[in-house]
Write a protein that holds these residues in place. Structure first.
Motif, mmCIF file in Angstrom:
data_model
loop_
_atom_site.group_PDB
_atom_site.id
_atom_site.type_symbol
_atom_site.label_atom_id
_atom_site.label_comp_id
_atom_site.label_asym_id
_atom_site.label_seq_id
_atom_site.Cartn_x
_atom_site.Cartn_y
_atom_site.Cartn_z
ATOM 1 N N TYR A 8 0.819 -1.210 0.000
ATOM 2 C CA TYR A 8 0.000 0.000 0.000
ATOM 3 C C TYR A 8 0.855 1.263 0.000
ATOM 4 C CZ TYR A 8 -4.615 -2.090 0.602
ATOM 5 O OH TYR A 8 -5.792 -2.761 0.406
ATOM 6 N N TYR A 9 2.047 1.214 0.566
ATOM 7 C CA TYR A 9 2.903 2.396 0.594
ATOM 8 C C TYR A 9 3.165 2.915 -0.811
ATOM 9 C CZ TYR A 9 4.031 1.265 5.491
ATOM 10 O OH TYR A 9 3.976 1.002 6.832
ATOM 11 N N ARG A 10 3.406 2.026 -1.743
ATOM 12 C CA ARG A 10 3.660 2.453 -3.123
ATOM 13 C C ARG A 10 2.442 3.214 -3.665
ATOM 14 N NH1 ARG A 10 6.343 -1.637 -7.071
ATOM 15 N NH2 ARG A 10 5.584 -2.948 -5.411
ATOM 16 N N LEU A 11 1.265 2.764 -3.315
ATOM 17 C CA LEU A 11 0.045 3.421 -3.773
ATOM 18 C C LEU A 11 -0.202 4.746 -3.053
ATOM 19 C CD1 LEU A 11 -2.314 0.298 -3.981
ATOM 20 C CD2 LEU A 11 -0.936 1.322 -5.805
ATOM 21 N N CYS A 12 0.454 4.949 -1.935
ATOM 22 C CA CYS A 12 0.283 6.170 -1.133
ATOM 23 C C CYS A 12 1.416 7.170 -1.303
ATOM 24 C CB CYS A 12 0.148 5.807 0.343
ATOM 25 S SG CYS A 12 -1.285 4.786 0.721
ATOM 26 N N ILE A 13 2.331 6.905 -2.188
ATOM 27 C CA ILE A 13 3.486 7.790 -2.369
ATOM 28 C C ILE A 13 3.078 9.243 -2.635
ATOM 29 C CG2 ILE A 13 5.439 8.293 -3.905
ATOM 30 C CD1 ILE A 13 6.027 5.281 -3.909
ATOM 31 N N PRO A 14 2.010 9.509 -3.393
ATOM 32 C CA PRO A 14 1.654 10.924 -3.600
ATOM 33 C C PRO A 14 1.399 11.688 -2.294
ATOM 34 C CG PRO A 14 0.539 9.570 -5.210
ATOM 35 C CD PRO A 14 1.189 8.622 -4.227
ATOM 36 N N SER A 15 0.784 11.054 -1.314
ATOM 37 C CA SER A 15 0.555 11.766 -0.049
ATOM 38 C C SER A 15 1.719 11.613 0.923
ATOM 39 C CB SER A 15 -0.757 11.325 0.611
ATOM 40 O OG SER A 15 -0.717 9.966 0.950
ATOM 41 N N LEU A 16 2.499 10.550 0.792
ATOM 42 C CA LEU A 16 3.663 10.373 1.656
ATOM 43 C C LEU A 16 4.777 11.367 1.308
ATOM 44 C CD1 LEU A 16 3.845 6.470 1.783
ATOM 45 C CD2 LEU A 16 3.178 8.007 3.648
ATOM 46 N N LEU A 17 4.892 11.704 0.036
ATOM 47 C CA LEU A 17 5.927 12.636 -0.422
ATOM 48 C C LEU A 17 5.271 13.917 -0.938
ATOM 49 C CD1 LEU A 17 8.270 10.109 -2.296
ATOM 50 C CD2 LEU A 17 8.478 10.977 0.042
ATOM 51 N N LYS A 18 4.581 14.596 -0.043
ATOM 52 C CA LYS A 18 3.770 15.774 -0.395
ATOM 53 C C LYS A 18 4.553 16.908 -1.034
ATOM 54 C CE LYS A 18 0.637 14.879 3.373
ATOM 55 N NZ LYS A 18 0.273 15.233 4.715
ATOM 56 N N ASN A 19 5.818 17.021 -0.718
ATOM 57 C CA ASN A 19 6.616 18.142 -1.214
ATOM 58 C C ASN A 19 7.356 17.829 -2.513
ATOM 59 O OD1 ASN A 19 5.881 19.729 1.012
ATOM 60 N ND2 ASN A 19 7.479 18.771 2.245
ATOM 61 N N HIS A 20 7.056 16.694 -3.105
ATOM 62 C CA HIS A 20 7.731 16.292 -4.343
ATOM 63 C C HIS A 20 6.733 16.234 -5.491
ATOM 64 C CE1 HIS A 20 11.464 15.305 -2.249
ATOM 65 N NE2 HIS A 20 10.683 14.853 -1.287
#
Length: 178
Positions: A8-20
């Motif tokens: 699931y982390y891969r699917l959540c990367i947009p919110s996990l890396l908000k500044n990128h």
């Protein structure tokens, strides 16, 4: 079918890396042999993802092993199906279009659809027609082989010279099982 939390982390990367705005994702079974600057600078402004076609999955459908895979995914064709072990991700576009919600909603349908490649299936289905195809040199999987059985499928995936370059001088080697 249960997707593990790390998947699931891969699917959540947009919110996990908000500044990128954009990121390269690499699985743990990867060896990077060359600089990735050219890959990173690939224009994906109109796409959610860029990746390398998954020869294995495409071959299974083309050779009749999984003839209905594209139908189960809910897409017109599996010809642009990519391996999710190496991705260039357009996080800005994903956030703008609320893709994480779409990823999670689709993930809940995997079992019913009879799909087993978890997040890879999620990404290919939900980003369908918004995936840019990269040179196979950026995800040279160990099952890239040339023989009479694989040649017709390989030729439908990439130009023979691109495959040969990927096999002989890859930028990224991926020891994937799919």
């Amino acid at each position: 079918l249960v997707i593990s939390l790390p998947t699931y982390y891969r699917l959540c990367i947009p919110s996990l890396l908000k500044n990128h705005k954009k990121v390269i994702y690499l699985d743990g079974d990867i060896i990077v042999r060359k600089d990735l600057w050219k890959m990173y600078n690939t224009d994906i402004s109109k796409y959610y993802l860029a990746g390398v076609k998954d020869f294995g999955q495409i071959a299974y459908q083309k050779l009749g092993v999984f003839p209905d895979y594209s139908k189960r995914l809910g897409v017109d064709s599996i010809d642009t199906y990519i391996n999710a072990g190496v991705l260039l991700m357009n996080l800005d576009k994903m956030r703008k279009d609320n893709m994480e919600q779409k990823f999670m909603a689709y993930a809940k349908t995997l079992k019913k659809r009879g799909l087993g490649l978890n997040d890879q299936d999620v990404l290919n289905a939900t980003c369908y027609k918004k995936i840019k195809i990269l040179s196979p040199e950026y995800n040279a999987m160990q099952h890239f082989t040339f023989n009479e059985a694989t040649k017709p499928v390989l030729d439908k995936c990439y130009d023979h010279n691109d495959w040969e370059k990927a096999c002989n001088d890859p930028t990224i080697i991926h020891y994937s099982s799919s």
